[in-house]
Design a protein around this motif. Structure first.
Motif, PDB file in Angstrom:
ATOM      1  N   LYS A 165      -1.173 134.859  42.128  1.00  0.00           N
ATOM      2  CA  LYS A 165      -1.458 134.370  40.864  1.00  0.00           C
ATOM      3  C   LYS A 165      -1.602 132.825  41.091  1.00  0.00           C
ATOM      4  O   LYS A 165      -2.509 132.163  40.381  1.00  0.00           O
ATOM      5  CB  LYS A 165       0.051 134.272  39.922  1.00  0.00           C
ATOM      6  CG  LYS A 165       0.131 135.764  39.248  1.00  0.00           C
ATOM      7  CD  LYS A 165      -0.768 136.356  38.335  1.00  0.00           C
ATOM      8  CE  LYS A 165      -0.683 135.655  37.195  1.00  0.00           C
ATOM      9  NZ  LYS A 165      -1.388 135.927  36.220  1.00  0.00           N
ATOM     10  N   ILE A 166      -0.777 132.198  42.043  1.00  0.00           N
ATOM     11  CA  ILE A 166      -1.343 130.812  42.528  1.00  0.00           C
ATOM     12  C   ILE A 166      -2.677 130.681  43.082  1.00  0.00           C
ATOM     13  O   ILE A 166      -3.396 129.837  42.631  1.00  0.00           O
ATOM     14  CB  ILE A 166      -0.278 130.248  43.481  1.00  0.00           C
ATOM     15  CG1 ILE A 166       1.056 130.309  42.876  1.00  0.00           C
ATOM     16  CG2 ILE A 166      -0.621 128.852  43.947  1.00  0.00           C
ATOM     17  CD1 ILE A 166       2.338 130.146  43.869  1.00  0.00           C
ATOM     18  N   TYR A 201       3.313 127.481  36.879  1.00  0.00           N
ATOM     19  CA  TYR A 201       3.642 128.926  37.274  1.00  0.00           C
ATOM     20  C   TYR A 201       5.104 129.442  37.066  1.00  0.00           C
ATOM     21  O   TYR A 201       5.770 128.730  37.780  1.00  0.00           O
ATOM     22  CB  TYR A 201       3.139 129.398  38.570  1.00  0.00           C
ATOM     23  CG  TYR A 201       3.294 131.008  38.773  1.00  0.00           C
ATOM     24  CD1 TYR A 201       2.797 131.891  37.823  1.00  0.00           C
ATOM     25  CD2 TYR A 201       4.200 131.472  39.744  1.00  0.00           C
ATOM     26  CE1 TYR A 201       2.873 133.345  37.962  1.00  0.00           C
ATOM     27  CE2 TYR A 201       4.165 132.682  39.828  1.00  0.00           C
ATOM     28  CZ  TYR A 201       3.909 133.679  39.081  1.00  0.00           C
ATOM     29  OH  TYR A 201       3.950 135.255  39.310  1.00  0.00           O
ATOM     30  N   LYS A 202       5.540 130.205  36.109  1.00  0.00           N
ATOM     31  CA  LYS A 202       6.924 130.306  35.779  1.00  0.00           C
ATOM     32  C   LYS A 202       7.541 129.010  35.569  1.00  0.00           C
ATOM     33  O   LYS A 202       7.168 128.020  34.637  1.00  0.00           O
ATOM     34  CB  LYS A 202       7.696 131.083  36.950  1.00  0.00           C
ATOM     35  CG  LYS A 202       6.991 132.345  37.304  1.00  0.00           C
ATOM     36  CD  LYS A 202       8.007 133.081  38.367  1.00  0.00           C
ATOM     37  CE  LYS A 202       7.292 134.481  38.560  1.00  0.00           C
ATOM     38  NZ  LYS A 202       8.331 135.244  39.584  1.00  0.00           N
ATOM     39  N   ILE A 239      -0.683 123.252  38.824  1.00  0.00           N
ATOM     40  CA  ILE A 239      -0.588 124.499  38.522  1.00  0.00           C
ATOM     41  C   ILE A 239       0.937 124.868  38.113  1.00  0.00           C
ATOM     42  O   ILE A 239       1.754 124.848  38.859  1.00  0.00           O
ATOM     43  CB  ILE A 239      -1.119 125.600  39.801  1.00  0.00           C
ATOM     44  CG1 ILE A 239      -2.573 125.242  40.178  1.00  0.00           C
ATOM     45  CG2 ILE A 239      -0.979 126.942  39.322  1.00  0.00           C
ATOM     46  CD1 ILE A 239      -2.732 125.958  41.576  1.00  0.00           C
ATOM     47  N   ASP A 294       3.103 136.719  43.299  1.00  0.00           N
ATOM     48  CA  ASP A 294       3.317 135.120  43.017  1.00  0.00           C
ATOM     49  C   ASP A 294       2.189 134.303  43.692  1.00  0.00           C
ATOM     50  O   ASP A 294       1.597 133.578  42.936  1.00  0.00           O
ATOM     51  CB  ASP A 294       4.877 134.715  43.305  1.00  0.00           C
ATOM     52  CG  ASP A 294       5.781 135.205  42.282  1.00  0.00           C
ATOM     53  OD1 ASP A 294       5.642 135.650  41.254  1.00  0.00           O
ATOM     54  OD2 ASP A 294       6.866 135.232  42.928  1.00  0.00           O
ATOM     55  N   LEU A 341      -0.364 129.135  34.123  1.00  0.00           N
ATOM     56  CA  LEU A 341      -0.511 130.545  34.438  1.00  0.00           C
ATOM     57  C   LEU A 341       0.377 131.348  33.645  1.00  0.00           C
ATOM     58  O   LEU A 341       1.571 131.008  33.452  1.00  0.00           O
ATOM     59  CB  LEU A 341      -0.363 130.947  35.935  1.00  0.00           C
ATOM     60  CG  LEU A 341      -1.435 130.345  36.645  1.00  0.00           C
ATOM     61  CD1 LEU A 341      -1.002 130.467  38.232  1.00  0.00           C
ATOM     62  CD2 LEU A 341      -2.747 130.749  36.439  1.00  0.00           C
ATOM     63  N   GLY A 364      -4.889 130.552  40.338  1.00  0.00           N
ATOM     64  CA  GLY A 364      -4.951 129.056  39.718  1.00  0.00           C
ATOM     65  C   GLY A 364      -5.992 128.194  40.240  1.00  0.00           C
ATOM     66  O   GLY A 364      -6.694 127.561  39.796  1.00  0.00           O
TER      67      GLY A 364
END
Length: 131
Positions: free
Chosen positions: A74-75, A94-95, A92, A71, A131, A78
């Motif tokens: 992924k951030i 995300y989820k 950002i 996670d 994302l 971003g």
């Protein structure tokens, strides 16, 4: 006796050989110092895109979110995407979490879950990364 003007100061030609050896020793020391500083700077710039800072406020909110290393990768992606586009402050997504981030400082400012985001307004944001 002959003199030579170097940097606005007169030096006797007989003393120039001693002056030159001292000057070259000083240059070698300063060059090594500059090279060391440049290497540190270069290493920091190379590693800059691999990390970001989490503020205390964001850290408190993230604890309950059960994020793993993937996670955070992924951030970080971003952050890199926003930086490539010239963003300064971004959201950002995300989820089901909105991360408010300062791209310039590479700092995660806060994290807001979808349930908490009702009636919130995000200001001073110049981009959105999904994302």
């Amino acid at each position: 006796m002959s003199y030579r003007i170097i940097n606005g100061k007169p030096y006797a030609i007989e003393n120039l050989s001693a002056l030159n050896s001292n000057h070259s020793q000083n240059l070698n020391k300063s060059n090594k110092n500059i090279q060391g500083n440049f290497k540190n700077y270069l290493d920091n710039e190379i590693n800059k895109n691999d990390s970001f800072t989490v503020s205390a406020h964001a850290g408190e909110r993230i604890k309950s979110l059960n994020l793993n290393s993937r996670d955070f990768e992924k951030i970080n992606e971003g952050f890199n995407m926003a930086e490539k586009k010239g963003s300064k402050n971004t959201v950002i997504l995300y989820k089901d979490i909105a991360f408010i981030a300062s791209v310039e400082n590479r700092t995660l400012i806060t994290a807001i879950e979808k349930q908490r985001s009702k009636d919130n307004i995000f200001t001073n944001i110049d981009s959105l990364v999904i994302l």
